[in-house]
Design a protein around this motif. Structure first.
Motif, PDB file in Angstrom:
ATOM      1  N   LYS A 135      42.504  31.870  10.019  1.00 29.60           N
ATOM      2  CA  LYS A 135      43.702  32.552   9.507  1.00 29.60           C
ATOM      3  C   LYS A 135      43.301  33.725   8.626  1.00 29.60           C
ATOM      4  N   ALA A 159      52.399  26.384  14.356  1.00 27.76           N
ATOM      5  CA  ALA A 159      53.359  26.022  13.317  1.00 27.76           C
ATOM      6  C   ALA A 159      54.176  27.205  12.819  1.00 27.76           C
ATOM      7  N   THR A 160      53.559  28.400  12.746  1.00 29.18           N
ATOM      8  CA  THR A 160      54.228  29.545  12.125  1.00 29.18           C
ATOM      9  C   THR A 160      54.377  30.752  13.041  1.00 29.18           C
ATOM     10  N   GLY A 161      53.626  30.785  14.121  1.00 28.98           N
ATOM     11  CA  GLY A 161      53.667  31.949  15.009  1.00 28.98           C
ATOM     12  C   GLY A 161      52.790  33.095  14.544  1.00 28.98           C
ATOM     13  N   GLU A 162      52.085  32.928  13.424  1.00 26.28           N
ATOM     14  CA  GLU A 162      51.237  34.019  12.920  1.00 26.28           C
ATOM     15  C   GLU A 162      49.983  34.155  13.768  1.00 26.28           C
ATOM     16  N   GLU A 175      45.843  23.351  16.872  1.00 28.72           N
ATOM     17  CA  GLU A 175      46.882  24.038  16.104  1.00 28.72           C
ATOM     18  C   GLU A 175      47.181  25.441  16.646  1.00 28.72           C
TER      19      GLU A 175
END
Length: 876
Positions: free
Chosen positions: A592, A618-621, A602
């Motif tokens: 990340k 989880a966040t689309g980042e 993930e």
């Protein structure tokens, strides 16, 4: 026409239960068939298997299943390398007993291994922490003690002040303990050693006979044993500069030819001369103490900054009484190697050059490369260690290196000091005796008792095993056995006086240095082995494991087998006839923006016109895709085998591990590859299902025989050629090329079982043979799918018990052969003729080719040369 989808989850559980109930993988020691012993390095019970385990054990399993089908009595056992410091650390961290932690992990990992579908003989299972196992290890220790192969001696050791235990050199990383991270110290301690050096030459020479071992592994062992031929030289010491009682300095060198390039002498901090000098020089004593703060690992010493202390002592050059060499205590010289002293020739040794450059001692080159002018040849920052002629060396000038070595040896052998020659030829080995003492609880107790009157007393055989106490506390640093209030206190077996047990336990390498022999008869309660069974079932025909164990584990196992032979437990010297080192499982890494690592589970990989990108589920980042590295917890690029098996099935995991790269190289784990393996499993299942559904239809009109038509013969040729190649590939452990052959074969079968692809009536017998061969050849690799297909075909019994298909060699011979055609030495084309064609027929066919006619341009043919099965040359 459609076939139902293959249900891996139900199928795999069903067939694993079937195999267990029938105990079809249990080998019998009295089986009259030829034996084949395949063994993968057994695991440490950490609690979870990883994808490296899956790859390692799948490879061994393919070979075991294949050899079983070929008619061998296959021994394929499993056990647990269960002692070791991690269990103690877990006990401290989790406040659980090491035994409970270990056996809980064994239960969990055994369940995982069974889910892979391995053809293991679980009846032979044991853990090295079982008293029923280490009882026999203690017995062999006592036998080795009686035979002079085990001794107690004082040694300089790596000491971890946090874990409070001795560390092997390989457990010291950058000067720190491999687990605690503490700065390692040197300590002189009494410890038990195995006399592996008694076999130095034998261990070295026997490597030549291990022709089924990788060359790189044999080279690593050769280097570790480190045989070197050289000269022991006695340097006189200048009495005016030397402590009382010291008169000479003995060194061993493999380069006596460079004596005239000597600039200094260097001795270990533990050398008697250094000890004597330090006793009168506080600054030297302080320097020696600082040296001892680093470990004894050669890797640390090689990379550390070279440091020395000039003792003021002078050594006399053996060829010139007026030439005095300063004697330094240096941090790069170990007492354990050679004599603990060297002479430094900086021009031709980089370590020595670094040292003299630091202390401004200068250098004189004495070997000049061929073609270089000796008058202008100088050394500054890089030593020259190549070949050449001697220079600046008085009576040696102009000689080759080998001639100079011989001349120096002859002269120093002839020169006497007292009654001994100044020089003496010697063979030295880098290999040192194996220190097995470890200051920890969770290991095999060393079965001796220390008595103040009788000294070291072996524990009597009828008192074995010496078991570990279970009521131990880890609330204090150090060895819990030392702290136990009662365990170590005993009476001497000889005199009855109060005595104490040895509280050191054995290095866990001991546990794994003979387990392969115990597997041959683990039910023998009275002895480590049953010799006639061990001699029949050993050596291991194929051993499989990581290259990280290529030195110590394999070397210790080779020594231990010899020690077992010397003490009557086995009658052979080499434990492993074949050795294979598999590559690692690697995966790309994901990180990340804040630098945190994330697991593959993930992340979602997306592919578009700009290439591949990773997105956090989880966040689309966006997540950065990093390098491909060995799977590790630290970078979270691990894949859980349980997740893969639950999602795709064990056969998919096995197939992918075998297919993606040569087995001795790293395999890159990828979701795309796993999905491809899943599609292939479904493809095979559809072929079998389609054949089962269509075999009663008019599609198959020829039901009488295998060779009723050219079409049948062509299919049979393909079947047996693929079978021959796959058989050969598995024998050679070339699993990825065997997989490629199976892919091609499946492609062919799709065209003969699918009614929409079939060109005309087929021979039922030929297609039936091909499908049965397919199921048998995938059985070692995808055993659950193969059993399901075997059952669907209505074949009797289990495919895991079926014989390997017989290769019909006649079908491997082509009816025709293609020859290269040349005109006046230049290639003009090819010609295909019957294999049995005569030269006259071949000539006619060649001369009829348009390309040949054009090349000749109407000129007459002088002669035609036919090289059988290869080439035809027309001379015009």
């Amino acid at each position: 026409m459609t076939a139902e989808r293959y249900n891996a989850r139900e199928s795999e559980i069903h067939w694993q239960r079937e195999w267990d109930e029938e105990a079809i993988f249990a080998s019998k020691n009295d089986d009259p068939r030829p034996k084949y012993y395949v063994l993968e390095m057994f695991p440490y019970p950490s609690g979870r298997i990883h994808m490296g385990h899956v790859r390692n054990y799948t490879m061994g399993d393919v070979l075991a299943r294949f050899k079983r089908a070929k008619g061998y009595n296959v021994l394929h056992p499993m056990g647990w390398d269960a002692f070791g410091l991690p269990a103690e650390n877990a006990a401290i961290e989790r406040k659980v007993a090491p035994k409970a932690w270990t056996y809980d992990n064994i239960a969990a990992m055994k369940k995982q291994l069974k889910s892979i579908g391995l053809s293991l003989d679980w009846a032979r299972e044991f853990a090295t922490c079982d008293p029923s196992y280490y009882k026999h290890q203690q017995k062999m220790f006592l036998d080795m003690l009686a035979a002079g192969l085990a001794e107690r001696e004082k040694r300089k050791l790596n000491w971890d002040p946090v874990d409070m235990t001795v560390l092997a050199n390989e457990q010291v990383i950058d000067g720190r303990g491999w687990r605690s991270g503490a700065v390692v110290e040197q300590r002189e301690m009494s410890q038990w050693v195995f006399k592996i050096t008694k076999y130095s030459q034998e261990l070295l020479e026997a490597l030549d006979g291990l022709d089924r071992w990788p060359d790189k592994v044999r080279l690593m062992q050769r280097n570790w044993i480190g045989r070197s031929e050289g000269l022991l030289i006695r340097f006189a010491l200048d009495p005016a500069t030397t402590p009382a009682g010291e008169s000479e300095l003995r060194i061993f060198t493999t380069r006596p030819d460079t004596l005239f390039g000597a600039k200094f002498m260097a001795i270990s901090a533990d050398h008697p001369l250094a000890v004597a000098a330090a006793a009168k020089n506080p600054k030297l004593a302080e320097f020696v103490a600082d040296i001892k703060k680093i470990g004894t690992a050669q890797s640390i010493i090689d990379t550390a900054e070279k440091q020395g202390f000039d003792t003021g002592i002078k050594a006399v050059h053996p060829f010139d009484p007026s030439w005095k060499l300063p004697v330094y205590v240096a941090n790069f010289v170990l007492m354990e190697y050679g004599t603990g002293a060297i002479f430094g020739c900086p021009a031709h040794d980089q370590r020595d050059l670094d040292f003299v450059n630091k202390y401004n001692l200068g250098n004189v080159p004495v070997v000049c490369p061929e073609g270089q002018d000796p008058k202008t040849f100088v050394i500054t920052d890089t030593a020259y260690d190549g070949d050449g002629r001697m220079i600046n060396s008085r009576f040696l000038d102009g000689m080759t290196i080998e001639a100079a070595k011989e001349e120096v040896a002859k002269r120093l052998e002839a020169e006497l000091r007292g009654n001994a020659p100044v020089g003496e030829r010697q063979v030295n080995f880098r290999l040192r005796d194996w220190g097995i003492s470890r200051q920890r609880y969770w290991g095999c107790p060393i079965p001796v008792i220390h008595c103040p009157t009788c000294d070291v007393v072996p524990v009597p055989d009828d008192q074995l095993p010496v078991t570990l106490p279970e009521d131990v506390s880890f609330d204090r640093p150090g060895n819990a056995l030392d702290h136990h209030p009662t365990w170590k206190h005993v009476n001497c077996p000889k005199c009855g006086a109060k005595a104490v047990r040895e509280t050191d336990t054995m290095d866990t390498f001991v546990d794994s240095s003979w387990y392969f022999a115990r597997f041959t008869d683990p039910w023998n309660k009275d002895a480590p082995t049953t010799p006639d069974i061990a001699n029949r079932m050993m050596p291991v025909d194929q051993y499989i494991g990581g290259v990280e164990h290529a030195i110590l584990h394999l070397l210790y196992s080779r020594f231990f087998t010899r020690a077992m032979k010397a003490t009557g437990h086995i009658d052979m010297s080499e434990p492993f006839a074949g050795m294979f080192t598999q590559g690692m499982v690697v995966h790309e890494t994901y990180q990340k923006a804040d630098g945190a690592w994330v697991t593959p589970a993930e992340v979602r990989i997306e592919v578009d016109g700009n290439g591949r990108r990773a997105v956090l589920l989880a966040t689309g980042e966006d997540v950065a895709i990093g390098s491909i590295e060995k799977m590790s917890k630290s970078k979270k690029n691990t894949v859980d085998p349980d997740d893969i098996i639950a999602s795709y099935g064990a056969d998919v995991a096995r197939w992918f591990m075998l297919s993606d790269s040569p087995p001795d190289r790293d395999v890159i784990w990828s979701e795309e590859g796993v999905r491809g393996a899943k599609r292939f499993v479904e493809r095979v299942w559809r072929i079998v299902q389609t054949f089962v559904q269509t075999r009663g239809q008019p599609l198959y009109t020829e039901k009488s025989g295998l060779t009723d038509s050219e079409q049948a013969l062509a299919l049979r040729r393909i079947t047996h050629k693929r079978l021959a190649r796959i058989t050969e590939d598995i024998e050679r452990l070339s699993f990825n090329t065997a997989v490629a052959q199976i892919y091609d074969f499946v492609g062919v079968l799709r065209t003969v079982v699918d009614p929409e692809k079939v060109a005309g009536p087929l021979s039922f017998a030929a297609v039936n043979e091909a499908v049965i061969v397919l199921v048998k050849i995938i059985s070692p690799m995808m055993p659950h799918l193969a059993e399901e297909c075997w059952n669907a075909l209505g074949q009797p019994g289990l495919v895991s018990e079926a014989d390997w298909p017989q290769i019909e060699r006649d079908l491997l011979v082509e009816d025709s052969v293609t020859l290269v055609v040349q005109v006046n030495g230049k290639k003009r084309g090819d010609v295909t003729v019957p294999r049995a064609a005569q030269n006259a027929d071949i000539e006619a066919a060649v001369l009829a080719l348009d390309a040949v006619k054009a090349a000749l341009g109407g000129k007459p043919v002088r002669k035609v040369i036919v090289v059988p099965m290869r080439i035809v040359n027309v001379v015009g």
